[in-house]
Design an enzyme around this catalytic site. Sequence first.
Site, short mmCIF file in Angstrom:
data_model
loop_
_atom_site.label_atom_id
_atom_site.label_comp_id
_atom_site.label_asym_id
_atom_site.label_seq_id
_atom_site.Cartn_x
_atom_site.Cartn_y
_atom_site.Cartn_z
N ARG A 172 0.86 -1.21 0.00
CA ARG A 172 0.00 0.00 0.00
C ARG A 172 0.88 1.24 0.00
NH1 ARG A 172 -3.37 -3.72 2.40
NH2 ARG A 172 -5.08 -4.15 0.95
N ASP A 201 -0.14 -6.39 -3.63
CA ASP A 201 -1.54 -6.07 -3.36
C ASP A 201 -2.09 -5.26 -4.53
OD1 ASP A 201 -4.07 -5.59 -1.89
OD2 ASP A 201 -2.90 -6.31 -0.18
N HIS A 271 -6.86 -9.26 -4.40
CA HIS A 271 -5.81 -8.27 -4.12
C HIS A 271 -4.71 -8.33 -5.18
CE1 HIS A 271 -7.31 -6.73 -0.30
NE2 HIS A 271 -7.62 -7.96 0.04
N ASP A 334 -7.37 -13.86 1.22
CA ASP A 334 -8.39 -13.05 1.89
C ASP A 334 -9.19 -12.22 0.87
OD1 ASP A 334 -6.01 -11.60 1.35
OD2 ASP A 334 -6.66 -9.98 2.66
N GLU A 335 -10.42 -11.89 1.27
CA GLU A 335 -11.23 -10.88 0.59
C GLU A 335 -11.28 -11.08 -0.93
OE1 GLU A 335 -10.67 -7.29 3.81
OE2 GLU A 335 -9.12 -7.46 2.28
N TYR A 432 -4.21 -5.62 15.16
CA TYR A 432 -4.06 -4.78 13.97
C TYR A 432 -3.47 -3.45 14.42
CZ TYR A 432 -5.75 -7.64 10.15
OH TYR A 432 -5.84 -8.60 9.16
N PHE A 433 -2.18 -3.31 14.16
CA PHE A 433 -1.48 -2.11 14.63
C PHE A 433 -1.69 -0.92 13.69
CE2 PHE A 433 1.94 -4.34 17.49
CZ PHE A 433 0.92 -4.82 18.31
N ASP A 434 -2.50 -1.11 12.63
CA ASP A 434 -2.93 0.07 11.88
C ASP A 434 -4.14 0.71 12.56
OD1 ASP A 434 -4.37 -2.25 11.10
OD2 ASP A 434 -4.99 -1.33 9.20
#
Length: 553
Positions: A172, A201, A271, A334-335, A432-434
């Site tokens: 990202r 991604d 992704h 994922d997703e 989740y450290f974001d």
Amino acid sequence: MNMNCLFIPLAACLLTACGAEKQNASYDVIPKPQVTLLTQDSPFRLQESTVIAYPENDTLLKRNAAFLAGYIKESTGYAPETKATAGDDKPAKAIRLGIDPTIKNREGYRMTVTADGVDLCGQTPNGVFYAIQTLRKSIPATAKEADIMLPAGQVEGEPRFGYRGMHLDVARHFFDMDFVKEYIDLMALHNMNTLHWHLSDDQGWRIEIKKYPRLTEKGSVRQRTVIGRNTGQYDETPHGGFFTQDEAREIVRYAQERYINVIPEIDMPGHMLAALAAYPELGCTGGPYEVCPLWGVFEDVLCIGNDKTMEFLEDVLEEITAIFPSRYIHIGGDEVPRTRWEKCPKCQARIRQEGLTDGNGHSAEDRLQSYCMARMEKFLNSKGRQAIGWDEILEGDVAPNATVMSWRGSAGGIKAAQMGHDVIMVPNNYCYFDYSQSRDPKSEPFEGIGNYVPVEKVYSLEPTAGLDEQQQKHIIGVQANLWTEYISQPWQAEYMVLPRMAALSEVQWLQPEEKDYEDFLHRLEGLARLYDRDGLTYAKHVFAAQTDSVQAR
Ligand code: ACM
Ligand code: ZN
């Protein structure tokens, strides 16, 4: 004679004839040692003339000795000499590194301090490295030119989990070699041993793949980035970057020296917009596609009906396994929206050919995803590697040998462990450290994704909750994730991981009954002085809370 004349010679004496300043070490470090037994004996005096001894011909302990000398220099300004010693030779007044096979845990350590020397032992060089990290954190962060008095006694530690991870998303936002190395150094400081490196991604492909050069030529650059949280406004500035295979190998080497394994992730079959922008024929519609300028989950995913796509994935994994010696390779999963597959003739043909059907709460398209993951798992297994997937791989027929990374809370991990799969716990509500460190995300120094995961919440995670004794054995470790949609600068990444990494390190290292949050906060003050010394940016909410409570009393 005036008073100044008297004072000057006295001051000179303090600095010279009276010897160096003394500072005391403290074994109240993070993660907390399981055993700290102090005796009344005289302390060991660490000073510039102290030697760090390692057994001759032991190249790993030689390197460990060099790390320790470097760490001591960071605090004191002087680097003790490192020296090989033969056989049973035990130099006096030295720090002595050695292997002790009686230490039970592979990564366990023991530090024995007497006035005559400090013995740093492990069952393996990894354990010796954690003894070194413990000693390093015991020394005051800043002790310029001081002699360090190490209290006599015995200090021991061993990790609860063999997998102690941190994840870093360089897709990202791109983070360069220097920052990845800094991140690895931070992991070593917190006794962690696994870097999960998220390399691809929708918004960027970050690793050179020689057979598919457009992945980095085109897929590593997005032309613009959305401002804030998908506001519809863009910065109109290209953002890019990637690691050559040589650079990735350099990261693997750098991490290995610090006893950290690098697990690469190629996230598939969703992704994948950056790859599709480079090779549109790998998608169901044929595109055109764009390296994605905004954040979210997107309908365009790889076409599983296309043999070329399967070949592409195997080719990529072939090169990835050649770069990364890790037993585990992360293949994402994922997703992945199913919408394109539902309409794609090739995907539907694959569903028919493979006899994939709906049932048991899963659609035929869910099983198409399982088909892709199982095929890639088989490919990796044929190379002696193991696949890790996000917990979505449980939706369908989960690849038989896969390790599951539980991110949507702990439920997926619990289910996978009950099914007999190994699990890495990364529940978003703890790890989740974001996510924000403040209840009021607007008060944070930059805009983030929101939510709320304070240090205390991280500390409170019990990764095996809800599992019986047999199932608990499948929880092989714990990790925190740093997704970087809203994190573009190194200082921001530091702020998000520190000091939550410290809390995570005790979840990873300590048994539940050994954890104590109040005690942790006290020990965190010492570690924060090291963060300060090294110019690291870190969140101060927990320190502010302590000040508040002191003021309230
Ligand atoms: C994830 O956060 N999508 C694994
Ligand atoms: Zn398709």
